[in-house]
Scaffold this motif. Structure first.
Motif, PDB file in Angstrom:
ATOM      1  N   ARG A 129       0.936   6.562  21.311  1.00 27.30           N
ATOM      2  CA  ARG A 129       0.541   7.683  20.461  1.00 27.30           C
ATOM      3  C   ARG A 129      -0.703   7.351  19.610  1.00 27.30           C
ATOM      4  NH1 ARG A 129       1.117  12.086  21.696  1.00 27.30           N
ATOM      5  NH2 ARG A 129       1.904  13.090  19.797  1.00 27.30           N
ATOM      6  N   LEU A 130      -0.641   7.498  18.293  1.00 28.93           N
ATOM      7  CA  LEU A 130      -1.828   7.229  17.492  1.00 28.93           C
ATOM      8  C   LEU A 130      -2.212   5.755  17.561  1.00 28.93           C
ATOM      9  CD1 LEU A 130      -3.908   8.623  15.707  1.00 28.93           C
ATOM     10  CD2 LEU A 130      -2.492   8.069  13.722  1.00 28.93           C
ATOM     11  N   GLY A 131      -1.245   4.884  17.807  1.00 26.80           N
ATOM     12  CA  GLY A 131      -1.566   3.468  17.991  1.00 26.80           C
ATOM     13  C   GLY A 131      -2.510   3.234  19.147  1.00 26.80           C
ATOM     14  N   GLY A 132      -2.384   4.033  20.208  1.00 32.89           N
ATOM     15  CA  GLY A 132      -3.305   3.923  21.327  1.00 32.89           C
ATOM     16  C   GLY A 132      -4.708   4.349  20.953  1.00 32.89           C
ATOM     17  N   ARG A 133      -4.813   5.418  20.164  1.00 34.06           N
ATOM     18  CA  ARG A 133      -6.148   5.882  19.740  1.00 34.06           C
ATOM     19  C   ARG A 133      -6.790   4.884  18.788  1.00 34.06           C
ATOM     20  NH1 ARG A 133     -10.403   6.922  19.946  1.00 34.06           N
ATOM     21  NH2 ARG A 133     -11.582   8.877  19.842  1.00 34.06           N
ATOM     22  N   LEU A 134      -6.005   4.296  17.905  1.00 35.53           N
ATOM     23  CA  LEU A 134      -6.536   3.274  16.997  1.00 35.53           C
ATOM     24  C   LEU A 134      -7.020   2.056  17.776  1.00 35.53           C
ATOM     25  CD1 LEU A 134      -3.836   3.515  14.186  1.00 35.53           C
ATOM     26  CD2 LEU A 134      -6.272   4.039  13.916  1.00 35.53           C
ATOM     27  N   ALA A 135      -6.293   1.698  18.830  1.00 31.59           N
ATOM     28  CA  ALA A 135      -6.715   0.563  19.661  1.00 31.59           C
ATOM     29  C   ALA A 135      -8.079   0.837  20.285  1.00 31.59           C
ATOM     30  CB  ALA A 135      -5.671   0.286  20.740  1.00 31.59           C
ATOM     31  N   LEU A 136      -8.296   2.054  20.753  1.00 34.23           N
ATOM     32  CA  LEU A 136      -9.598   2.399  21.325  1.00 34.23           C
ATOM     33  C   LEU A 136     -10.702   2.320  20.270  1.00 34.23           C
ATOM     34  CD1 LEU A 136      -8.722   5.418  23.644  1.00 34.23           C
ATOM     35  CD2 LEU A 136      -9.726   3.242  24.360  1.00 34.23           C
ATOM     36  N   MET A 137     -10.389   2.699  19.032  1.00 27.57           N
ATOM     37  CA  MET A 137     -11.378   2.620  17.965  1.00 27.57           C
ATOM     38  C   MET A 137     -11.754   1.178  17.657  1.00 27.57           C
ATOM     39  SD  MET A 137      -9.906   5.508  15.306  1.00 27.57           S
ATOM     40  CE  MET A 137     -11.093   5.044  14.040  1.00 27.57           C
ATOM     41  N   ALA A 138     -10.768   0.281  17.698  1.00 31.16           N
ATOM     42  CA  ALA A 138     -11.002  -1.115  17.325  1.00 31.16           C
ATOM     43  C   ALA A 138     -11.556  -1.952  18.465  1.00 31.16           C
ATOM     44  CB  ALA A 138      -9.698  -1.735  16.824  1.00 31.16           C
ATOM     45  N   ALA A 139     -11.317  -1.551  19.700  1.00 33.08           N
ATOM     46  CA  ALA A 139     -11.636  -2.384  20.866  1.00 33.08           C
ATOM     47  C   ALA A 139     -13.094  -2.841  20.943  1.00 33.08           C
ATOM     48  CB  ALA A 139     -11.241  -1.649  22.145  1.00 33.08           C
ATOM     49  N   PRO A 140     -14.096  -1.994  20.622  1.00 37.90           N
ATOM     50  CA  PRO A 140     -15.481  -2.473  20.729  1.00 37.90           C
ATOM     51  C   PRO A 140     -15.791  -3.673  19.842  1.00 37.90           C
ATOM     52  CG  PRO A 140     -15.417  -0.079  20.604  1.00 37.90           C
ATOM     53  CD  PRO A 140     -14.027  -0.556  20.300  1.00 37.90           C
ATOM     54  N   MET A 141     -14.964  -3.915  18.821  1.00 38.76           N
ATOM     55  CA  MET A 141     -15.204  -5.036  17.905  1.00 38.76           C
ATOM     56  C   MET A 141     -14.270  -6.215  18.164  1.00 38.76           C
ATOM     57  SD  MET A 141     -15.580  -2.682  14.471  1.00 38.76           S
ATOM     58  CE  MET A 141     -14.190  -1.628  14.941  1.00 38.76           C
ATOM     59  N   ALA A 142     -13.491  -6.151  19.243  1.00 42.93           N
ATOM     60  CA  ALA A 142     -12.449  -7.150  19.483  1.00 42.93           C
ATOM     61  C   ALA A 142     -12.959  -8.432  20.108  1.00 42.93           C
ATOM     62  CB  ALA A 142     -11.348  -6.550  20.357  1.00 42.93           C
ATOM     63  N   GLY A 143     -14.116  -8.403  20.749  1.00 39.45           N
ATOM     64  CA  GLY A 143     -14.653  -9.610  21.365  1.00 39.45           C
ATOM     65  C   GLY A 143     -14.125  -9.844  22.772  1.00 39.45           C
ATOM     66  N   ALA A 144     -14.546 -10.972  23.348  1.00 41.15           N
ATOM     67  CA  ALA A 144     -14.258 -11.253  24.753  1.00 41.15           C
ATOM     68  C   ALA A 144     -12.800 -11.592  25.019  1.00 41.15           C
ATOM     69  CB  ALA A 144     -15.149 -12.405  25.234  1.00 41.15           C
ATOM     70  N   SER A 145     -12.039 -11.969  23.992  1.00 42.39           N
ATOM     71  CA  SER A 145     -10.649 -12.368  24.221  1.00 42.39           C
ATOM     72  C   SER A 145      -9.780 -11.179  24.633  1.00 42.39           C
ATOM     73  CB  SER A 145     -10.056 -13.028  22.976  1.00 42.39           C
ATOM     74  OG  SER A 145     -10.148 -12.162  21.861  1.00 42.39           O
ATOM     75  N   LEU A 146     -10.155  -9.966  24.223  1.00 42.99           N
ATOM     76  CA  LEU A 146      -9.389  -8.787  24.607  1.00 42.99           C
ATOM     77  C   LEU A 146      -9.739  -8.411  26.045  1.00 42.99           C
ATOM     78  CD1 LEU A 146      -7.500  -6.416  24.102  1.00 42.99           C
ATOM     79  CD2 LEU A 146      -9.431  -5.178  23.082  1.00 42.99           C
TER      80      LEU A 146
ATOM     81  N   GLY B  26       0.819  -1.203   0.000  1.00 38.44           N
ATOM     82  CA  GLY B  26       0.000   0.000   0.000  1.00 38.44           C
ATOM     83  C   GLY B  26       0.852   1.252   0.000  1.00 38.44           C
ATOM     84  N   ALA B  27       0.235   2.368  -0.362  1.00 35.38           N
ATOM     85  CA  ALA B  27       0.935   3.643  -0.460  1.00 35.38           C
ATOM     86  C   ALA B  27       0.588   4.536   0.722  1.00 35.38           C
ATOM     87  CB  ALA B  27       0.557   4.345  -1.761  1.00 35.38           C
ATOM     88  N   ASP B  28       1.479   5.489   0.988  1.00 35.13           N
ATOM     89  CA  ASP B  28       1.229   6.477   2.045  1.00 35.13           C
ATOM     90  C   ASP B  28      -0.148   7.119   1.893  1.00 35.13           C
ATOM     91  OD1 ASP B  28       3.634   6.131   3.279  1.00 35.13           O
ATOM     92  OD2 ASP B  28       4.392   8.148   2.900  1.00 35.13           O
ATOM     93  N   GLU B  29      -0.503   7.439   0.678  1.00 32.15           N
ATOM     94  CA  GLU B  29      -1.722   8.187   0.407  1.00 32.15           C
ATOM     95  C   GLU B  29      -2.985   7.381   0.701  1.00 32.15           C
ATOM     96  OE1 GLU B  29       0.853   7.876  -1.575  1.00 32.15           O
ATOM     97  OE2 GLU B  29       1.688   9.911  -1.579  1.00 32.15           O
ATOM     98  N   GLU B  30      -2.849   6.088   0.977  1.00 31.37           N
ATOM     99  CA  GLU B  30      -4.016   5.245   1.270  1.00 31.37           C
ATOM    100  C   GLU B  30      -4.284   5.114   2.764  1.00 31.37           C
ATOM    101  OE1 GLU B  30      -3.505   2.271  -2.605  1.00 31.37           O
ATOM    102  OE2 GLU B  30      -2.751   1.646  -0.640  1.00 31.37           O
ATOM    103  N   GLY B  31      -3.451   5.730   3.579  1.00 27.18           N
ATOM    104  CA  GLY B  31      -3.601   5.595   5.018  1.00 27.18           C
ATOM    105  C   GLY B  31      -4.816   6.325   5.559  1.00 27.18           C
ATOM    106  N   GLU B  32      -5.585   5.670   6.426  1.00 28.70           N
ATOM    107  CA  GLU B  32      -6.715   6.321   7.096  1.00 28.70           C
ATOM    108  C   GLU B  32      -7.107   5.492   8.321  1.00 28.70           C
ATOM    109  OE1 GLU B  32      -9.992   4.945   6.909  1.00 28.70           O
ATOM    110  OE2 GLU B  32      -9.346   3.257   5.691  1.00 28.70           O
ATOM    111  N   LEU B  33      -7.712   6.153   9.302  1.00 23.06           N
ATOM    112  CA  LEU B  33      -7.907   5.561  10.619  1.00 23.06           C
ATOM    113  C   LEU B  33      -8.847   4.366  10.629  1.00 23.06           C
ATOM    114  CD1 LEU B  33      -8.162   8.747  12.891  1.00 23.06           C
ATOM    115  CD2 LEU B  33      -6.134   7.474  12.158  1.00 23.06           C
ATOM    116  N   THR B  34      -9.935   4.431   9.863  1.00 21.35           N
ATOM    117  CA  THR B  34     -10.900   3.334   9.879  1.00 21.35           C
ATOM    118  C   THR B  34     -10.262   2.042   9.388  1.00 21.35           C
ATOM    119  OG1 THR B  34     -12.716   4.887   9.489  1.00 21.35           O
ATOM    120  CG2 THR B  34     -13.153   2.556   9.079  1.00 21.35           C
ATOM    121  N   GLY B  35      -9.532   2.119   8.278  1.00 20.14           N
ATOM    122  CA  GLY B  35      -8.864   0.928   7.757  1.00 20.14           C
ATOM    123  C   GLY B  35      -7.805   0.415   8.707  1.00 20.14           C
ATOM    124  N   TRP B  36      -7.047   1.318   9.333  1.00 18.15           N
ATOM    125  CA  TRP B  36      -6.001   0.887  10.260  1.00 18.15           C
ATOM    126  C   TRP B  36      -6.592   0.224  11.504  1.00 18.15           C
ATOM    127  CZ3 TRP B  36      -2.644   5.963   9.903  1.00 18.15           C
ATOM    128  CH2 TRP B  36      -1.916   5.927   8.703  1.00 18.15           C
TER     129      TRP B  36
END
Length: 274
Positions: free
Chosen positions: A110-127, A74-84
């Protein structure tokens, strides 16, 4: 340490899997979520040493690159929070498949922490646990800081830097927000970052422990934590001030420590939950 390729054919990802030391296996796994751009480079060695230390202590670890970053296609220009954030969930599936772990924790700086918060509701009981270090809660301030660092590097590269650069930043704090230290910030990503505000409501799952560690000067993180706790009274959210010498946007060869020992010890202990 094993290099791995995973994910759907249309969005392959690259990662490095650190198997748990069989002599000390705990049945646990940790997923390491990268920061963005130069900050990811700045913490590369920290993440590697963190993964190695955890694996020696019986925790399986996967560190990986989001789509369009590092060694992932992938290219730099394709980066975005929802996909990450979806990449984090894909990495979780790969880690659980390879490790056979029963318990899972995420670590993000840093931004990895914010992305983790975005993804966490969909992570399931294992997280079960998230450790977030200096996570980004105010996207506009974050972009301004990146632009300031970018301008500083530009000025260092010129004997007589144009005064117009500084005037542009003074007039518009986001004047240099389309690139930072060699990494593109496409329009879609820029708009998503600007939408990150401490006041935006957040939903925390009551079964997931969230440990938020932020610099004492980061009043935004403290404000976000207080609001999140008020919105989610059943959530297990703990906020801790944590001072450290690491400068996120500094040149990796500057005089400050690349892997502050106290930070390493603290993050290992937090991921373990003690």
């Amino acid at each position: 340490m094993t290099p791995v390729r995973f994910g759907p054919p249309t969005r392959r990802l690259f990662g490095l899997f650190h198997a748990a030391d069989e002599r000390r296996a705990t049945g646990r796994a940790a997923l390491l979520c990268n920061p963005f751009g130069h900050e990811a480079m700045r913490t590369h060695r920290f993440y590697r040493l963190l993964a190695e230390r955890l694996s020696r202590q019986g925790v399986a670890v996967l560190r990986f690159d989001y789509h369009g970053t590092g060694d992932s296609p992938g290219a730099d220009e394709e980066g975005e929070l929802t996909g990450w954030s979806q990449d984090i969930l894909e990495a979780q599936r790969e880690l659980m498949r390879r490790s056979g772990a029963r318990q899972l924790g995420w670590f993000g700086a840093r931004l990895g922490g914010r992305l983790a918060l975005m993804a966490a509701p969909m992570a399931g009981a294992s997280l079960q646990r998230m450790v977030l270090w200096d996570a980004v809660f105010d996207g506009a301030s974050y972009l301004h800081a990146l632009g300031r660092a970018h301008l500083d590097e530009l000025e260092l590269s010129h004997n007589i830097p144009p005064a117009s650069w500084q005037r542009s930043l003074d007039r518009d704090p986001l004047a240099f927000s389309n690139e930072c230290l060699g990494f593109a910030i496409p329009d879609a990503l820029r708009e998503q970052l600007l939408a990150l505000k401490p006041e935006v409501p957040v939903k925390l799952h009551p079964t997931q422990t969230v440990r938020l560690l932020s610099h004492p000067k980061d009043t935004t993180a403290a404000r976000w934590a207080a609001q999140a706790k008020a919105q989610n009274p059943a959530a297990n959210l703990e906020f801790t001030s944590f001072a450290h010498p690491l400068i996120w946007t500094s040149n990796p060869f500057a005089s400050n420590e690349m892997v502050p020992s106290e930070a390493m010890q603290t993050m290992v202990a937090e991921i373990h939950g003690h």
